[in-house]
Design an enzyme around this catalytic site. Structure first.
Site, mmCIF file in Angstrom:
data_model
loop_
_atom_site.group_PDB
_atom_site.id
_atom_site.type_symbol
_atom_site.label_atom_id
_atom_site.label_comp_id
_atom_site.label_asym_id
_atom_site.label_seq_id
_atom_site.Cartn_x
_atom_site.Cartn_y
_atom_site.Cartn_z
ATOM 1 N N TYR A 1 -0.071 5.796 3.695
ATOM 2 C CA TYR A 1 0.247 4.660 2.825
ATOM 3 C C TYR A 1 1.741 4.598 2.524
ATOM 4 O O TYR A 1 2.285 3.539 2.221
ATOM 5 C CB TYR A 1 -0.570 4.781 1.528
ATOM 6 C CG TYR A 1 -0.789 3.487 0.791
ATOM 7 C CD1 TYR A 1 -1.267 2.358 1.436
ATOM 8 C CD2 TYR A 1 -0.543 3.405 -0.569
ATOM 9 C CE1 TYR A 1 -1.485 1.178 0.744
ATOM 10 C CE2 TYR A 1 -0.767 2.234 -1.272
ATOM 11 C CZ TYR A 1 -1.231 1.121 -0.609
ATOM 12 O OH TYR A 1 -1.442 -0.055 -1.290
ATOM 13 N N LYS B 1 3.697 0.648 -5.064
ATOM 14 C CA LYS B 1 2.643 0.524 -6.070
ATOM 15 C C LYS B 1 2.988 1.332 -7.323
ATOM 16 O O LYS B 1 2.665 0.916 -8.448
ATOM 17 C CB LYS B 1 1.296 0.976 -5.495
ATOM 18 C CG LYS B 1 0.718 0.034 -4.466
ATOM 19 C CD LYS B 1 0.399 -1.336 -5.048
ATOM 20 C CE LYS B 1 -0.350 -2.206 -4.057
ATOM 21 N NZ LYS B 1 -0.584 -3.569 -4.584
#
Length: 259
Positions: A158, A165
């Site tokens: 990720y 995020k």
């Protein structure tokens, strides 16, 4: 009119397919009595086509969060559809993007330009979108809800989207702090992995899905966006009048599990 969002006017970003959380948030908001405006980016004809699958017709406005002119004119363009003096009661931020070299195990080699794009589109845009709509939110107060993916830990492949995020989570807290005196709440819904258009661009998505299959105590269905959409609708409603800067996990319980 009855319903959890009766009489409310909302702007929802990020509807690209009817599998997206944003689509189901817009659908449920309409069924709960809200009037909805959508924004789209790039593939406007697709967004307009998908919007016709909602229970009621909605206007679709173009918005590129990296385009300052579009941000500067957003409130006026929303007003064209809602009418003068109407305003907004809520905003759904479902916007995220990272260039391919910022994902997939390339963390140590990703250049700043790609990192900057990921952070601007996925985190800073929560602030820029909210401020663009502040003239419509401020008179009545309201609720801003963003979509998150748990940034407490490092996920396989990720990479810089995970960093973005984490920036989104911090941005929501500072926005919540600075807009509280205007009665504007800012919260996030941290959803488990779902098979959406966005998921297709994430290398290693199947690995994440496998983690949820084995670790979610409540179970998790990667094909069901409705639980996350319900949380968004709840946070948009008046049932959380004193909740801001919060992250509501809708992930089957994975975030609380140890080894």
């Amino acid at each position: 009119m009855s319903g959890l969002l009766a009489g409310k006017r909302l702007l929802v970003t990020g509807v690209l397919t009817d599998a997206s959380i944003a689509f189901h948030a817009a659908r449920l908001a309409q069924t709960e009595g809200a009037e909805v405006v959508l924004t789209g980016f790039g593939r406007m004809s697709l967004v307009e086509r998908i919007s016709r699958r909602l229970p009621k017709p909605v206007p679709v406005i173009e918005l590129d969060v990296q385009n300052q002119e579009q941000l500067d004119t957003l409130a006026a363009r929303v007003t064209e559809h809602l009418g003068e003096g109407i305003g907004l009661d809520g905003v759904v931020h479902s916007i995220a993007f990272a260039p391919q070299d910022a994902l997939g195990g390339n963390f140590l080699n990703t250049g700043w330009e790609s990192v900057a794009t990921a952070v601007e589109v996925s985190a800073y845009s929560l602030k820029s979108l909210t401020m663009a709509l502040l003239p419509l939110l401020e008179p009545r107060g309201g609720s801003v809800v963003g979509l998150d993916f748990d940034a407490q830990v490092a996920w396989p492949k990720y990479d810089w989207m995970g960093v973005a995020k984490a920036a989104l989570e911090a941005t929501s807290r500072y926005l919540g702090r600075d807009l509280a005196d205007r009665n504007i709440r800012v919260n996030l819904v941290s959803a488990g992995p779902l098979k959406s258009m966005a998921a297709k661009s994430i290398p290693g998505f199947e690995e994440l899905a496998d983690i949820w299959d084995s670790r979610a105590p409540l179970g998790w269905d990667v094909a069901d966006p409705e639980p996350a959409a319900r949380a968004i609708v709840a946070l948009l409603s008046d049932w959380f009048p004193k909740t801001t800067g919060e992250i509501v996990h809708v992930d089957g319980g994975v975030h609380m599990m140890g080894a």
